[in-house]
Motif scaffolding. Structure first.
Motif, PDB file in Angstrom:
ATOM      1  N   GLY A 206      35.410  40.973  42.823  1.00 33.71           N
ATOM      2  CA  GLY A 206      36.448  40.618  41.873  1.00 33.71           C
ATOM      3  C   GLY A 206      36.984  39.225  42.074  1.00 33.71           C
ATOM      4  N   PHE A 207      37.141  38.819  43.321  1.00 36.11           N
ATOM      5  CA  PHE A 207      37.653  37.477  43.568  1.00 36.11           C
ATOM      6  C   PHE A 207      36.583  36.408  43.333  1.00 36.11           C
ATOM      7  CE2 PHE A 207      40.886  39.904  45.909  1.00 36.11           C
ATOM      8  CZ  PHE A 207      42.027  39.285  45.418  1.00 36.11           C
ATOM      9  N   ILE A 208      35.302  36.799  43.406  1.00 37.96           N
ATOM     10  CA  ILE A 208      34.235  35.845  43.106  1.00 37.96           C
ATOM     11  C   ILE A 208      34.090  35.648  41.601  1.00 37.96           C
ATOM     12  CG2 ILE A 208      31.742  35.491  43.213  1.00 37.96           C
ATOM     13  CD1 ILE A 208      31.748  36.818  45.949  1.00 37.96           C
ATOM     14  N   LYS A 209      34.053  36.753  40.867  1.00 38.25           N
ATOM     15  CA  LYS A 209      33.806  36.704  39.421  1.00 38.25           C
ATOM     16  C   LYS A 209      35.089  36.715  38.597  1.00 38.25           C
ATOM     17  CE  LYS A 209      30.396  36.931  37.580  1.00 38.25           C
ATOM     18  NZ  LYS A 209      29.521  35.879  37.038  1.00 38.25           N
ATOM     19  N   GLY A 210      36.225  36.828  39.243  1.00 32.27           N
ATOM     20  CA  GLY A 210      37.472  36.903  38.505  1.00 32.27           C
ATOM     21  C   GLY A 210      37.882  35.581  37.888  1.00 32.27           C
ATOM     22  N   ASP A 211      38.782  35.675  36.920  1.00 35.50           N
ATOM     23  CA  ASP A 211      39.283  34.497  36.208  1.00 35.50           C
ATOM     24  C   ASP A 211      40.808  34.575  36.190  1.00 35.50           C
ATOM     25  OD1 ASP A 211      39.827  32.359  34.614  1.00 35.50           O
ATOM     26  OD2 ASP A 211      38.728  33.086  32.854  1.00 35.50           O
ATOM     27  N   LEU A 212      41.453  33.564  36.774  1.00 39.29           N
ATOM     28  CA  LEU A 212      42.916  33.548  36.810  1.00 39.29           C
ATOM     29  C   LEU A 212      43.536  33.516  35.425  1.00 39.29           C
ATOM     30  CD1 LEU A 212      43.783  31.169  39.801  1.00 39.29           C
ATOM     31  CD2 LEU A 212      44.290  33.603  39.597  1.00 39.29           C
ATOM     32  N   HIS A 213      42.763  33.115  34.445  1.00 41.69           N
ATOM     33  CA  HIS A 213      43.293  33.096  33.078  1.00 41.69           C
ATOM     34  C   HIS A 213      43.641  34.496  32.590  1.00 41.69           C
ATOM     35  CE1 HIS A 213      43.981  31.697  29.018  1.00 41.69           C
ATOM     36  NE2 HIS A 213      43.123  32.603  28.544  1.00 41.69           N
ATOM     37  N   ASN A 214      42.991  35.512  33.156  1.00 38.81           N
ATOM     38  CA  ASN A 214      43.296  36.889  32.759  1.00 38.81           C
ATOM     39  C   ASN A 214      44.685  37.336  33.220  1.00 38.81           C
ATOM     40  OD1 ASN A 214      40.850  37.358  31.442  1.00 38.81           O
ATOM     41  ND2 ASN A 214      39.821  37.962  33.349  1.00 38.81           N
ATOM     42  N   TRP A 215      45.330  36.567  34.079  1.00 35.54           N
ATOM     43  CA  TRP A 215      46.712  36.851  34.479  1.00 35.54           C
ATOM     44  C   TRP A 215      47.704  36.024  33.648  1.00 35.54           C
ATOM     45  CZ3 TRP A 215      47.147  37.327  40.549  1.00 35.54           C
ATOM     46  CH2 TRP A 215      46.459  38.483  40.956  1.00 35.54           C
TER      47      TRP A 215
END
Length: 627
Positions: A206-215
């Motif tokens: 999740g931290f590799i493929k995650g996107d902070l824009h989703n927060w």
């Protein structure tokens, strides 16, 4: 005659059970690692794989991580209370037994009955979740066949179809639990190891493929994703969008989510119920409880953060959030790894809850509060067969007929209520006297009487008020007495009432209180002043100096804060949840007043005063007094 009968009836309700040493104590073989594995296996199950998606989609969004933080802090305070009574009473069924020893029979039955509700519904919920995940793995063939075969017009509160697969799983594990507990410990540890590895993989991915824009989603992001019909349908459709940002549903959503999150931590108290089988309960129980809470919080926090980073919160699939999230990021093969971890975690959680429930039922039946036949122990295996069969069959029926996703809040209410009683009991117990102080107390009373006789010119009302105020602020003894114990008992009961009223006001009219509404703000401030004053009175009373390996710190503040947080979270529940909770409580009270109150004291007809709590507890704890 009527007053005498009423008095005897009231004495039964508050009758406290002495902790005599029982014959046939279970053999001690569980160390801190075993207890911690049991706690993690019981706690780290359906919540992390199923509940996380539903919370993020419709209640808290990315702020689900805060929900788990609030719930974890509440659990830490409750776990400290559990740790103290785990050190005091290392015996099976200690949560229920602790209330019986300190508060009385009626409260003991209520906490036991509520924990039975929590464990049975948790078992049913986890078994249906396991069935759903397995069915999803093989292409939903099981659900299709059952729906086609049993096309029943079920009411809204029942399941869409009877899940015979989940029923078979519950009955299979019920049969396995009839065997000795140690035979399933290795399998439990293997499942826990797989579970932790898979959760670590999910968090890292999740931290590799995650996107902070989703927060930080806003209106244009909703419009863009709504136009992507294929991805939307695959991930379960758009739910309530909220206002966007990290906290799309506001503080109210966080609090409601935190109240529901308490279900995710259900299971750490199972460590205390295994105290009778712990090799060193005074040391291993507190440490294993705290380790369990920490590991589970890290897992819940990490998984919820990874999930909301990988997928916009309103596109999360509520029933299968993690496997569908890996489809969303294009890691289709990882979906099967997640499914395997989900199945292992749910089996481990099932074993933990299904093991704890019959032990609690057996303890209550042995004391006569439930039907005594449920306490029968098999001679060869040493397991409570009838209690296992009763809890397994009840969970099986609920699994077959009920759609239990909506009953998570009911589990949380029962658990929060039970944990509040535990915190109350810790507070009361610490200030209660030993019987060996009775002579000294009598001497002090005689001195008090002689002093009053020596000053006859002082008016009686003024002298009485002066003595009361002096005993509240300057207790005459440095060790607990019967009088100081009664003062604490009354003040603690008053504090529970005041905290409940304050929680109700803050939960129902928070904006009015914060905005300075003259009436509500004045009431809230008055309640805070009263709570502070009564707390100071308790703080001034002498505490029991008996040595324990672990004691709750910051007494009396920490138990009171725990009670307040638990009650406040309970106030976040919907009226329907409270109605179901009231029905369950009514059934329990019928059993208690129809059977339990008449059978619980059959072996104690002599009406002899019980041994002091600390002395009886020391008898029951191996090694106490030997050093």
């Amino acid at each position: 005659m009527l007053l005498q009968n009423v008095g005897q009836f009231g004495e039964k309700l508050v009758h406290r059970r002495p902790l005599e040493l029982r014959v046939g104590r279970p053999r001690a073989y569980l160390n801190t690692l075993n207890l911690g594995a049991l706690g993690v296996g019981s706690t780290l199950g359906a919540g992390v794989y199923i509940l996380t998606g539903e919370l993020a989609k419709v209640r808290a969004g990315p702020a689900t991580v805060i929900c788990f933080l609030v719930a974890a802090l509440s659990c830490v305070m409750s776990s400290l209370c559990f740790a103290e009574f785990g050190a005091r009473v290392p015996r099976s069924g200690t949560a229920y037994l602790y209330i019986y020893v300190t508060v009385g029979q009626l409260c003991a039955f209520i906490i036991g009955w509520n924990l039975i509700l929590s464990y049975v519904i948790a078992t049913s919920n986890v078994s249906r979740a396991w069935s759903y995940v397995f069915d999803n793995l093989i292409g939903n063939h099981i659900s299709q066949v059952l729906q086609e075969t049993f096309s029943l017009q079920m009411p809204y509160f029942l399941a869409r179809y009877p899940d015979f697969f989940a029923l078979g799983l519950v009955l299979l594990l019920t049969g396995l639990l009839v065997l000795r507990a140690r035979e399933s410990a290795l399998v439990n540890r293997v499942f826990i190891g797989i579970n932790i590895l898979v959760l670590s993989f999910i968090i890292v991915s999740g931290f590799i493929k995650g996107d902070l824009h989703n927060w930080q989603l806003m209106g244009q992001d909703y419009t863009l994703n709504m136009s992507e019909s294929r991805g939307t349908s695959r991930l379960g459709g758009l739910g309530l969008l909220g206002s966007g940002g990290f906290v799309p549903f506001g503080v109210e959503g966080i609090l409601q989510g935190a109240a529901t999150c308490f279900y995710a931590f259900l299971g750490f108290d199972s460590i205390a119920t295994r105290g009778g089988e712990a090799t060193n309960p005074q040391r291993s129980i507190p440490f294993s409880i705290m380790i369990t809470i920490f590991i589970c919080f890290v897992a819940y926090f990490g998984v919820s953060a990874a999930l909301t980073l990988m997928v916009p919160y309103y596109l999360i699939h509520p029933a299968s959030p993690l496997p569908q999230a890996f489809l969303h990021i294009g890691w289709d093969a990882a979906r099967y790894v997640v499914i395997v971890g989900t199945l292992c975690a749910l089996i481990s959680s099932l074993l933990g809850t299904m093991f704890t429930t019959p032990r609690l039922i057996s303890a209550m039946a042995e004391d006569g509060l439930l039907f005594r036949g449920l306490a029968w122990i098999h001679d060869r295996t040493g397991t409570p067969v009838m209690a296992i069969m009763a809890s397994g069959n009840l969970a099986g029926v609920m699994t077959l007929l009920l759609e239990l996703g909506d009953l998570v809040d009911l589990v949380s209410v029962g658990t929060l209520f039970a944990y509040s009683l535990v915190a109350f009991s810790v507070l009361v117990l610490r200030y209660q006297p030993d019987e060996n102080l009775s002579k000294r107390e009598k001497t002090e009373n005689e001195i008090e009487i002689s002093e009053r006789e020596a000053s006859p010119l002082e008016s009686v009302p003024e002298a009485g008020i002066s003595r009361i105020l002096k005993s509240l602020w300057f207790p005459p003894s440095t060790i607990p007495t019967q009088k100081s114990g009664q003062i604490v008992y009354g003040c603690a009961s008053l504090l529970v009432l005041l905290l409940t009223i304050l929680s109700l006001i803050l939960a129902q009219w928070p904006s009015q209180v914060l905005s300075g509404d003259p009436v509500l703000t004045a009431v809230a401030v008055l309640l805070l002043l009263l709570i502070t004053g009564v707390t100071v009175i308790i703080w001034r009373q002498p505490q029991d100096p008996s040595p324990l390996y672990f004691k709750v710190p910051a007494l009396p503040v920490l138990p009171l804060v725990s009670i307040f947080v638990n009650v406040y979270l309970m106030m976040q529940m919907a009226s329907g949840t409270w109605a179901l909770f009231g029905i369950w409580e009514a059934i329990g009270l019928v059993i208690y007043f129809g059977y339990g109150i008449r059978h619980s004291l059959e072996e104690n007809n002599e009406q002899q005063p019980p041994a002091s709590t600390s002395q009886a507890l020391e008898k029951d704890i191996p090694g106490v007094g030997s050093s």
